[in-house]
Write an enzyme that holds these catalytic residues in place. Structure first.
Site, PDB file in Angstrom:
ATOM      1  N   ASP A  33      49.027 102.348  33.389  1.00 10.35           N
ATOM      2  CA  ASP A  33      48.788 101.330  34.408  1.00 10.35           C
ATOM      3  C   ASP A  33      47.291 101.232  34.660  1.00 10.35           C
ATOM      4  O   ASP A  33      46.596 102.261  34.676  1.00 10.35           O
ATOM      5  CB  ASP A  33      49.509 101.667  35.719  1.00 10.35           C
ATOM      6  N   SER A 134      61.499  87.539  31.888  1.00 12.37           N
ATOM      7  CA  SER A 134      61.938  87.106  33.215  1.00 12.37           C
ATOM      8  C   SER A 134      62.935  85.974  33.027  1.00 12.37           C
ATOM      9  O   SER A 134      62.900  85.259  32.018  1.00 12.37           O
ATOM     10  CB  SER A 134      60.746  86.600  34.046  1.00 12.37           C
ATOM     11  N   TYR A 147      53.184  81.668  34.431  1.00 12.75           N
ATOM     12  CA  TYR A 147      54.064  82.837  34.393  1.00 12.75           C
ATOM     13  C   TYR A 147      55.291  82.578  33.524  1.00 12.75           C
ATOM     14  O   TYR A 147      55.608  83.354  32.617  1.00 12.75           O
ATOM     15  CB  TYR A 147      54.488  83.202  35.819  1.00 12.75           C
ATOM     16  N   VAL A 180      64.425  90.976  42.031  1.00  8.26           N
ATOM     17  CA  VAL A 180      64.584  92.423  42.173  1.00  8.26           C
ATOM     18  C   VAL A 180      63.951  92.850  43.492  1.00  8.26           C
ATOM     19  O   VAL A 180      62.871  92.376  43.861  1.00  8.26           O
ATOM     20  CB  VAL A 180      63.932  93.180  40.996  1.00  8.26           C
ATOM     21  N   THR A 182      61.867  94.755  44.902  1.00  5.55           N
ATOM     22  CA  THR A 182      60.688  95.606  44.836  1.00  5.55           C
ATOM     23  C   THR A 182      59.879  95.425  46.120  1.00  5.55           C
ATOM     24  O   THR A 182      60.060  94.455  46.863  1.00  5.55           O
ATOM     25  CB  THR A 182      59.809  95.228  43.631  1.00  5.55           C
TER      26      THR A 182
END
Length: 250
Positions: A33, A134, A147, A180, A182
């Protein structure tokens, strides 16, 4: 020798949940990351069996270093999970080239670069590539010109990888998450958006990071040894009912 997985975008969310599941299944893990501070926190949760690589995988030399450092630490690579991504939404008219490239360089270029760098090691183990796209790559939605296009490209890239790398025993599959739960999603989704998603999803809820990780680790495992080139929507049925919520529009 233990099996080894590389997970990009591993400091939080789906990536962190996936890294945890690999460790639970007996793998060692390279957690990658570019957010070094968050990665340090994640390593505290992952514990023994994981190393942290604070690299921005949109740069070719960093993708190469990710593979070199993983092999130096663990000696092999059995699974590559290309999860790192940028969620930068905006109308078509407001998406300048800088925004477009910012999304593409991580969401698409990074997947290509990491996969290419890892391919020689994956040939040795007959390993697996798992790309995260996605549902926005499966069907158009508002505010996602960069995106959604990047994720649609990842879907096709996955099939290219499956077609060309299969002769080496490398499998390539793609998971397309729906909404999701998150921390990031909950921070940016208004109550109107949350309600609209619940109404549009047949299972009437957001998914969890662990539910995504379940599918990701399965597709990387020997239990999925004859599965390649597949695009799996993990979305509570959302794709079957359409994308493009009024609450997301201006």
């Amino acid at each position: 020798m233990q099996k080894c997985a590389i997970v990009t975008g591993a400091a939080r969310g789906i990536g962190l949940a996936t890294a945890k599941q690999f460790l639970e299944q007996g793998y060692v893990v390279s957690a990658v990351d570019r957010d070094e501070a968050e990665l340090e926190k994640a390593l505290g949760e992952l514990g023994e069996g994981a190393i942290g690589l604070p690299y921005d995988i949109s740069f070719p030399e960093k993708a190469e270093a990710m593979v070199t450092d993983t092999l130096a630490s663990f000696g092999r690579i059995d699974a590559l999970v290309n999860n790192a991504g940028v969620a930068d939404f905006g109308p078509v008219e407001d998406t300048d080239f800088a925004r477009w490239r910012r999304v593409m360089e991580t969401n698409l270029d990074g997947v290509f670069l990491c996969s290419q760098a890892a391919t020689p090691a994956l040939r040795e183990t007959k390993g697996a590539i798992l790309n995260i796209a996605s549902i926005s790559g499966l069907r158009a939605s508002t505010l996602r010109v960069a995106y959604g296009t990047s994720k649609a490209a990842v879907i096709h890239l996955t099939q290219q990888q499956a077609a060309e790398l299969g002769e080496y025993g490398i499998r390539a599959n793609c998971v397309c998450p729906g909404p999701v739960r998150t921390k990031l999603a909950m921070a940016v989704h208004t109550q109107d958006i949350i309600d609209a998603y619940h109404d549009a999803i047949p299972l009437n809820r957001y998914g969890t990071e662990e539910e995504l990780a379940n599918v990701i680790t399965f597709l990387c495992s020997d239990k999925a040894s004859y599965v390649t080139g597949q695009i799996v929507a993990v979305d509570g049925g959302f794709q079957s009912t359409g994308v493009g919520l009024p609450a997301l529009r201006k």
